[in-house]
Design a protein around this motif. Structure first.
Motif, PDB file in Angstrom:
ATOM      1  N   ASP A  77      11.373   4.385   7.449  1.00  0.00           N
ATOM      2  CA  ASP A  77      10.715   5.695   7.455  1.00  0.00           C
ATOM      3  C   ASP A  77       9.945   5.948   6.173  1.00  0.00           C
ATOM      4  O   ASP A  77       8.853   6.521   6.183  1.00  0.00           O
ATOM      5  N   GLU A  78      10.529   5.506   5.048  1.00  0.00           N
ATOM      6  CA  GLU A  78       9.912   5.760   3.744  1.00  0.00           C
ATOM      7  C   GLU A  78       8.729   4.849   3.470  1.00  0.00           C
ATOM      8  O   GLU A  78       7.722   5.270   2.872  1.00  0.00           O
ATOM      9  N   LEU A  79       8.808   3.598   3.904  1.00  0.00           N
ATOM     10  CA  LEU A  79       7.835   2.599   3.467  1.00  0.00           C
ATOM     11  C   LEU A  79       6.790   2.205   4.505  1.00  0.00           C
ATOM     12  O   LEU A  79       5.840   1.505   4.160  1.00  0.00           O
ATOM     13  N   ILE A  80       6.949   2.610   5.764  1.00  0.00           N
ATOM     14  CA  ILE A  80       6.072   2.089   6.795  1.00  0.00           C
ATOM     15  C   ILE A  80       4.596   2.377   6.506  1.00  0.00           C
ATOM     16  O   ILE A  80       3.758   1.470   6.542  1.00  0.00           O
ATOM     17  N   THR A  81       4.270   3.605   6.185  1.00  0.00           N
ATOM     18  CA  THR A  81       2.863   3.948   5.921  1.00  0.00           C
ATOM     19  C   THR A  81       2.376   3.275   4.653  1.00  0.00           C
ATOM     20  O   THR A  81       1.240   2.771   4.596  1.00  0.00           O
ATOM     21  N   VAL A  82       3.215   3.247   3.620  1.00  0.00           N
ATOM     22  CA  VAL A  82       2.832   2.649   2.340  1.00  0.00           C
ATOM     23  C   VAL A  82       2.515   1.169   2.502  1.00  0.00           C
ATOM     24  O   VAL A  82       1.462   0.690   2.057  1.00  0.00           O
ATOM     25  N   ARG A  83       3.416   0.421   3.135  1.00  0.00           N
ATOM     26  CA  ARG A  83       3.212  -1.019   3.279  1.00  0.00           C
ATOM     27  C   ARG A  83       2.003  -1.335   4.167  1.00  0.00           C
ATOM     28  O   ARG A  83       1.223  -2.245   3.872  1.00  0.00           O
ATOM     29  N   ILE A  84       1.852  -0.602   5.259  1.00  0.00           N
ATOM     30  CA  ILE A  84       0.703  -0.848   6.141  1.00  0.00           C
ATOM     31  C   ILE A  84      -0.593  -0.585   5.394  1.00  0.00           C
ATOM     32  O   ILE A  84      -1.533  -1.395   5.439  1.00  0.00           O
ATOM     33  N   HIS A  85      -0.660   0.526   4.676  1.00  0.00           N
ATOM     34  CA  HIS A  85      -1.887   0.875   3.964  1.00  0.00           C
ATOM     35  C   HIS A  85      -2.192  -0.119   2.847  1.00  0.00           C
ATOM     36  O   HIS A  85      -3.345  -0.470   2.607  1.00  0.00           O
ATOM     37  N   GLU A  86      -1.150  -0.603   2.173  1.00  0.00           N
ATOM     38  CA  GLU A  86      -1.346  -1.587   1.102  1.00  0.00           C
ATOM     39  C   GLU A  86      -1.991  -2.868   1.621  1.00  0.00           C
ATOM     40  O   GLU A  86      -2.827  -3.476   0.950  1.00  0.00           O
ATOM     41  N   LEU A  87      -1.617  -3.261   2.813  1.00  0.00           N
ATOM     42  CA  LEU A  87      -2.024  -4.575   3.322  1.00  0.00           C
ATOM     43  C   LEU A  87      -3.268  -4.546   4.193  1.00  0.00           C
ATOM     44  O   LEU A  87      -4.136  -5.410   4.069  1.00  0.00           O
ATOM     45  N   ILE A  88      -3.374  -3.586   5.077  1.00  0.00           N
ATOM     46  CA  ILE A  88      -4.304  -3.721   6.191  1.00  0.00           C
ATOM     47  C   ILE A  88      -5.774  -3.646   5.782  1.00  0.00           C
ATOM     48  O   ILE A  88      -6.650  -4.151   6.498  1.00  0.00           O
ATOM     49  N   LYS A  89      -6.042  -3.068   4.633  1.00  0.00           N
ATOM     50  CA  LYS A  89      -7.440  -2.999   4.183  1.00  0.00           C
ATOM     51  C   LYS A  89      -7.728  -3.966   3.037  1.00  0.00           C
ATOM     52  O   LYS A  89      -8.813  -3.965   2.460  1.00  0.00           O
TER      53      LYS A  89
END
Length: 385
Positions: free
Chosen positions: A336-348
């Protein structure tokens, strides 16, 4: 990309080899059944006249998947043993005895040259009876932590094929060959432009593919439900979200998809080549089959191992991918805490994604099914003189 690439000598070898009879025991989940089907396909590719028979149980997915792949299947009555006292456990001794009798009948009638155990409780009785009858037993273990059935059969096995080096500490090392997991013979990745068209996506926004396995993953679904506004509206990410059929109605009732034009919420993905082709990044569990497919197609991933599996084997499955830079690990409590952070860090970060893609592809073992099938012919030839 074709996951089953025959060695150049395969067609030549088929001319010099006699057809063989192979009994494959696998059941319970796709993680056991689909590798078995891949091995069967590879045996037929080497010699089309080889005879294949599967053993499983009537109430599990193999009863549909195996005939769907074009193979016959026989059933045994065995079921899993629960850790707590249940009515099913009271029946277990009777089921075991009946399954041993059924196994002997199947083996006597089919007369296999070799038996292959791909795991699941259906493999236990037929594998044990085969060993007692002097039929060569081969094990294919998908996970880094072997299942209980394959661990029990290991002492009877002539050869053991593994997908992860970590499995070596639980099985007889002198019998092991590291081949990787056999994967679906037609796994492929569609051309990106065609894949984007399939989902009616734009080429100027990144695509996240979310997988929970055929049944869906509740923890991933819950985290995605919380994160979808940020991912879709704030970060402009296009999302293919396979939530599982049993969760689809409830989620689609809560999420108004008309508010999310770049979200494709699906109970099940029928066109995986298009999904893989469109995806820049995959968020998924770390089942053995999924990890092997990600390696084969070279897709960067965020892995969320299920904590509800024997020996925490999904975390162990993910370890080599993470250590080699192919994946990022997020534990379920952190999700819950990291899902948005990790996706945003990587996907772009295209440079990072390309490095992860190359790392995944280096771990791939595309010839696993053929290597195993080739050995089955060798074992049968030695047995038959």
């Amino acid at each position: 990309m074709n996951a089953l690439k025959q060695k150049p000598s395969a067609k030549k070898a088929a001319k010099n080899r006699a057809p063989i009879r192979v009994l494959l025991a696998a059941g319970g989940t796709g993680g056991h059944v689909y590798p078995a089907i891949s091995i069967a396909d590879a045996v037929r590719a080497i010699h089309p006249d080889s005879e294949i028979l599967f053993v499983g149980t009537r109430d599990r997915m193999e009863w549909q998947a195996v005939p769907g792949a074009g193979y016959d299947i026989k059933s045994v009555w065995i079921s899993g043993f629960h850790r707590r006292l249940t009515p099913q456990n009271l029946l277990f001794p009777l089921k075991l005895i009946v399954s041993l009798i059924q196994s002997r009948s199947i083996l006597k009638n089919f007369k296999p040259d070799v038996l292959v155990s791909c795991g699941g409780f259906a493999s236990g009785p037929v594998g044990w009876v085969a060993a007692k009858m002097g039929i060569p037993v081969v094990i294919q273990e998908q996970n880094s932590f072997p299942g209980v059935t394959n661990r029990m059969l290991a002492k009877h096995a002539q050869r053991i094929f593994t997908a992860f080096e970590a499995a070596d500490q639980f099985l007889p090392a002198e019998k092991i060959t590291l081949t990787g997991n056999p994967v679906r013979s037609r796994i492929s990745v569609q051309n990106r432009d065609e894949a984007l068209d399939h989902f009616d996506f734009s080429s100027d926004k990144p695509v996240l593919l979310v997988l929970g396995g055929s049944g869906g993953a509740l923890a991933i679904n819950n985290a995605m439900e919380e994160a979808i506004v940020d991912l879709h509206h704030e970060h402009n990410i296009q999302v293919i979200w396979q939530c599982g059929k049993k969760y689809y109605d409830e989620l689609s009732a809560r999420i108004n998809t008309s508010d999310f034009p770049n979200l494709r919420l699906l109970g099940y993905i029928n066109n995986m080549p298009a999904a893989y082709g469109a995806a820049d990044l995959v968020l998924t569990r770390a089942g053995a089959g999924t990890c092997s497919e990600l390696m084969l197609i070279g897709k960067p991933s965020i892995l969320v191992p299920s904590p509800n599996v024997a020996g925490d084997h999904q975390t162990k499955n993910a370890a080599s991918m993470v250590e080699n830079g192919a994946s990022v690990l997020v534990t379920e409590p952190e999700l819950d805490e990291l899902i948005t952070v990790r996706i945003h860090e990587l996907i772009k970060d295209q440079q990072k994604l390309e490095k992860m893609s190359h790392a995944a592809a280096k771990l791939a073992k595309p010839n696993a099914a053929h290597e195993i099938a080739d050995t089955l012919f060798e074992i049968a030839e030695q047995r038959n003189g």
